[in-house]
Scaffold this active site. Sequence first.
Site, short mmCIF file in Angstrom:
data_model
loop_
_atom_site.label_atom_id
_atom_site.label_comp_id
_atom_site.label_asym_id
_atom_site.label_seq_id
_atom_site.Cartn_x
_atom_site.Cartn_y
_atom_site.Cartn_z
N ASP A 294 0.72 -1.37 -0.18
CA ASP A 294 0.27 -0.20 -0.23
C ASP A 294 0.47 1.34 0.18
O ASP A 294 1.04 1.57 1.06
CB ASP A 294 -1.15 -0.04 1.31
CG ASP A 294 -1.72 -0.82 1.27
OD1 ASP A 294 -2.18 -2.08 2.18
OD2 ASP A 294 -2.61 -0.72 0.06
N ASP B 237 -10.46 -5.29 -1.00
CA ASP B 237 -9.64 -4.86 -0.47
C ASP B 237 -9.82 -3.53 1.06
O ASP B 237 -10.52 -2.90 0.55
CB ASP B 237 -8.01 -3.80 -0.80
CG ASP B 237 -6.99 -2.48 -0.23
OD1 ASP B 237 -6.64 -2.81 -0.90
OD2 ASP B 237 -6.99 -3.89 0.61
C1 DX5 Z 1 -6.33 0.95 2.73
C2 DX5 Z 1 -5.64 -0.61 1.93
C3 DX5 Z 1 -6.02 -1.58 1.80
C4 DX5 Z 1 -5.43 -1.44 3.74
C5 DX5 Z 1 -6.27 -3.50 4.00
O1 DX5 Z 1 -6.28 1.96 2.38
O2 DX5 Z 1 -5.64 -0.32 0.59
O3 DX5 Z 1 -4.91 -2.44 1.83
O4 DX5 Z 1 -4.51 -2.15 4.22
O5 DX5 Z 1 -5.91 -3.54 5.61
P1 DX5 Z 1 -7.45 -4.07 6.36
O6 DX5 Z 1 -7.29 -5.63 5.41
O7 DX5 Z 1 -7.30 -3.68 8.18
O8 DX5 Z 1 -8.94 -3.09 6.20
ZN ZN Z 2 -4.67 -1.53 -0.06
#
Ligand code: DX5
Ligand code: ZN
Length: 232
Positions: free
Chosen positions: A43, A187
């Site tokens: 990310d 996601d």
């Molecule tokens: C949010 C990111 C995601 C996030 C997912 O902006 O794109 O990839 O890190 O984290 P969780 O699974 O904890 O929501």
């Molecule tokens: Zn992400």
Amino acid sequence: MEVKDKKIKDIKISASIIAGDFYNIEKLIKETEEASVDYLHLDVMDGNFVPNITFGVSIAKKIKSITNLPLDIHLMVNNPENYIKEVIEYVDILNFHIEAVRFPFRFIENIKEMIFTKGLKVKVGIAINPITEINFLKYLRGYVDSILIMTVDPGFFGQKFIENMLIKISLVREIVRDCDDVFISVDGGINDTNIEKVIKAGANYIVLSSFLYKGNIIKNVEKIKSVIQKVI
Ligand code: DX5
Ligand code: ZN
């Protein structure tokens, strides 16, 4: 492909490392590899497209040098064109946000031209924020290999899954219904209690962060895979 025809290998698990222990990145990556996930989800956040900064593309490149896992990079950045030339050298899936690009056809053509010229194999994906409509996707059939449906507003891990995105997942599945090799990715806020719903709606590529990195990642991946096994 109907859910019932799927096999466990058809559902990909991608670990988003930002909820992991970043100060011991090598240990974090090693544990993630031992948990047998399919991809690492990186990310990249610029503090402009989203109100948070994580790491830049050079850290992503360093991560490539310490893992054999395929990388899927999620560019939560304005002006993604500034990063493409570098990241295609070492990622397997490149997701840019449709909200950050004015002329997506030209942009995707340019990316594919670079990939072809360099003899690389990179899947091109579009990330879509929760509130963004998806009618445009029907015009991009055949142009993208992955559709990353944000199930939280981007910028942070540990947020709550937005239930209304289930409708969007099934609409996206309908748009790409006969493109079996397109990843329909989800996601944000995914865990063992909602993964069944997202798969039934049509997702076949699951990004998780806080669910995986809270406690023992190996056990958490086993838990997720056991839920997936029951669904397909
Ligand atoms: C949010 C990111 C995601 C996030 C997912 O902006 O794109 O990839 O890190 O984290 P969780 O699974 O904890 O929501
Ligand atoms: Zn992400």
